[in-house]
Design a protein around this motif. Structure first.
Motif, short mmCIF file in Angstrom:
data_model
loop_
_atom_site.label_atom_id
_atom_site.label_comp_id
_atom_site.label_asym_id
_atom_site.label_seq_id
_atom_site.Cartn_x
_atom_site.Cartn_y
_atom_site.Cartn_z
N THR A 253 0.83 -1.21 0.00
CA THR A 253 0.00 0.00 0.00
C THR A 253 0.86 1.26 0.00
N LEU A 254 1.91 1.28 0.83
CA LEU A 254 2.78 2.45 0.90
C LEU A 254 3.47 2.71 -0.44
N ILE A 255 3.89 1.64 -1.09
CA ILE A 255 4.58 1.81 -2.39
C ILE A 255 3.58 2.21 -3.47
N GLU A 256 2.40 1.61 -3.46
CA GLU A 256 1.37 2.00 -4.43
C GLU A 256 1.02 3.48 -4.29
N GLN A 257 0.96 3.95 -3.04
CA GLN A 257 0.60 5.34 -2.77
C GLN A 257 1.79 6.29 -2.90
N GLU A 258 2.96 5.73 -3.19
CA GLU A 258 4.20 6.51 -3.26
C GLU A 258 4.42 7.32 -1.98
N ASN A 259 4.09 6.67 -0.86
CA ASN A 259 4.24 7.32 0.45
C ASN A 259 5.64 7.00 0.97
N TRP A 260 6.61 7.66 0.40
CA TRP A 260 8.01 7.35 0.71
C TRP A 260 8.38 7.72 2.14
N HIS A 261 7.76 8.75 2.68
CA HIS A 261 8.05 9.15 4.07
C HIS A 261 7.64 8.04 5.04
N ALA A 262 6.43 7.50 4.85
CA ALA A 262 5.95 6.43 5.73
C ALA A 262 6.76 5.16 5.52
N LEU A 263 7.16 4.91 4.29
CA LEU A 263 7.99 3.72 4.01
C LEU A 263 9.34 3.84 4.72
N GLU A 264 9.93 5.04 4.66
CA GLU A 264 11.21 5.24 5.34
C GLU A 264 11.07 5.04 6.85
N ALA A 265 9.98 5.54 7.41
CA ALA A 265 9.73 5.38 8.85
C ALA A 265 9.60 3.91 9.21
N LYS A 266 8.93 3.16 8.34
CA LYS A 266 8.76 1.71 8.57
C LYS A 266 10.13 1.03 8.56
N LEU A 267 10.96 1.34 7.57
CA LEU A 267 12.27 0.71 7.45
C LEU A 267 13.22 1.15 8.57
N GLN A 268 13.04 2.39 9.05
CA GLN A 268 13.83 2.83 10.21
C GLN A 268 13.45 2.03 11.45
N SER A 269 12.16 1.77 11.59
CA SER A 269 11.67 0.99 12.74
C SER A 269 12.23 -0.42 12.72
N THR A 270 12.24 -1.06 11.54
CA THR A 270 12.77 -2.43 11.47
C THR A 270 14.29 -2.44 11.63
N GLN A 271 14.94 -1.39 11.15
CA GLN A 271 16.39 -1.28 11.34
C GLN A 271 16.75 -1.23 12.82
N GLN A 272 15.96 -0.48 13.58
CA GLN A 272 16.21 -0.34 15.02
C GLN A 272 15.86 -1.61 15.78
N ALA A 273 14.87 -2.36 15.29
CA ALA A 273 14.41 -3.56 16.01
C ALA A 273 15.31 -4.77 15.78
N ARG A 274 15.97 -4.85 14.64
CA ARG A 274 16.72 -6.05 14.28
C ARG A 274 17.79 -6.44 15.30
N PRO A 275 18.58 -5.51 15.86
CA PRO A 275 19.62 -5.92 16.82
C PRO A 275 19.09 -6.68 18.03
N ASP A 276 17.83 -6.45 18.40
CA ASP A 276 17.26 -7.16 19.54
C ASP A 276 17.09 -8.65 19.26
N PHE A 277 17.12 -9.03 17.98
CA PHE A 277 16.96 -10.44 17.60
C PHE A 277 18.29 -11.11 17.28
N VAL A 278 19.24 -10.36 16.76
CA VAL A 278 20.44 -11.01 16.22
C VAL A 278 21.76 -10.57 16.85
N GLU A 279 21.71 -9.68 17.83
CA GLU A 279 22.96 -9.24 18.45
C GLU A 279 22.88 -9.40 19.97
#
Length: 279
Positions: A253-279
């Protein structure tokens, strides 16, 4: 200590290597005589046979068969054991196994070493496979403290990190970080193979590098294990898959809507969450 291993594949063979190096006498049982001979030749076990009676003198037995064989193999095994023998398993699903075996064998404790590779069989076994890796134990309210202590001591000697939880908690947790990734990874490979332009598909295969290798690894593993994960942890895995599909729909939906700001926020959130699983 005499330790029995029922099932001489990747996990069983690796257990044999490490426990034997610690001075234990290892008795191995496999369905194939050729596997028994190979396990002895490789130094994974001291003795091996296709007959479960070999395990009659074992003080502790690890059941290392595929998930679907753990309970039926145990039901055959108990004919050969003394009542004092401690039994544990290494299955990646715990609730149905604990529910089936605990009433039949008071000296049972469920276990799951979170270690492995995409390969299988005795030839894939390796030393120090469990070193620094999580190893889950799932005692219930009736598990004797002596059983917990003995298995805990063995697991610690492997250099593994022990976690205790209820069988149902284990199955929900591994549905997220073990079983879901297998299905997601397999779907990634299947999606790529859906490319109808043969030249483009060939180019993609030629260009595939570390990113694709990392995300596709578990999807290229043992198909039998993947099916058993789904079969024996069906409800938890379905819940994880449904949540994953919801996350994919959000991205679409975000890509279809070209909502790049929300997509970046989503990817920032997953970037921050990943170390809790693998580090």
């Amino acid at each position: 200590m005499k330790i029995g291993i029922l099932g001489l594949g990747l996990i069983g063979g690796s257990l044999g290597y490490d426990l034997r190096s610690l001075g234990h006498h290892i008795l191995g049982v496999s369905r194939r005589a050729s596997t028994c001979h190979r396990a002895i030749a490789l130094g994974s076990v001291d003795e091996a046979d296709v007959n479960m009676s070999l395990l009659a003198t074992a003080e502790v037995v690890f059941i290392c068969t595929p998930i679907g064989l753990i309970v039926p193999q145990f039901q055959q095994l108990i004919e050969h054991l003394s009542a004092a023998t401690i039994v544990t398993d290494v299955g990646s699903v715990k609730a149905p196994i604990v529910k089936a075996i605990s009433p039949l064998w008071p000296n049972f404790i469920g276990g799951h070493p979170m270690a492995g590779t995409a390969d299988s069989g005795i030839e894939a076994a390796q030393r120090d496979l469990f070193l620094g890796r999580p190893y889950v134990l799932t005692p219930d309210t009736t598990t004797p403290t002596t059983v917990i202590s003995v298995v805990e001591e063995i697991v610690r000697s492997l250099g593994a990190n022990i976690y205790y939880c209820q069988p149902e908690q284990h199955d929900r947790a591994v549905s997220w970080i073990s079983h879901l990734p297998v299905m997601v990874s397999a779907s990634l490979i299947a999606a790529c193979m859906g490319e109808t332009d043969r030249e483009v598909l060939q180019l993609a295969q030629n260009l595939a590098s570390s990113g694709f290798r990392d995300t596709s690894r578990v999807g290229g593993g043992n198909p039998e294990l993947g099916v058993m994960m789904a079969q024996y942890n069906r409800q938890a895995l379905l819940g994880s898959l449904q949540q994953y599909c919801h996350q994919l729909d959000e991205l679409i939906t975000l890509i279809e809507q070209e909502n790049w700001h929300a997509l970046e926020a989503k990817l920032q959130s997953t970037q921050q969450a990943r170390p809790d699983f693998v580090e």
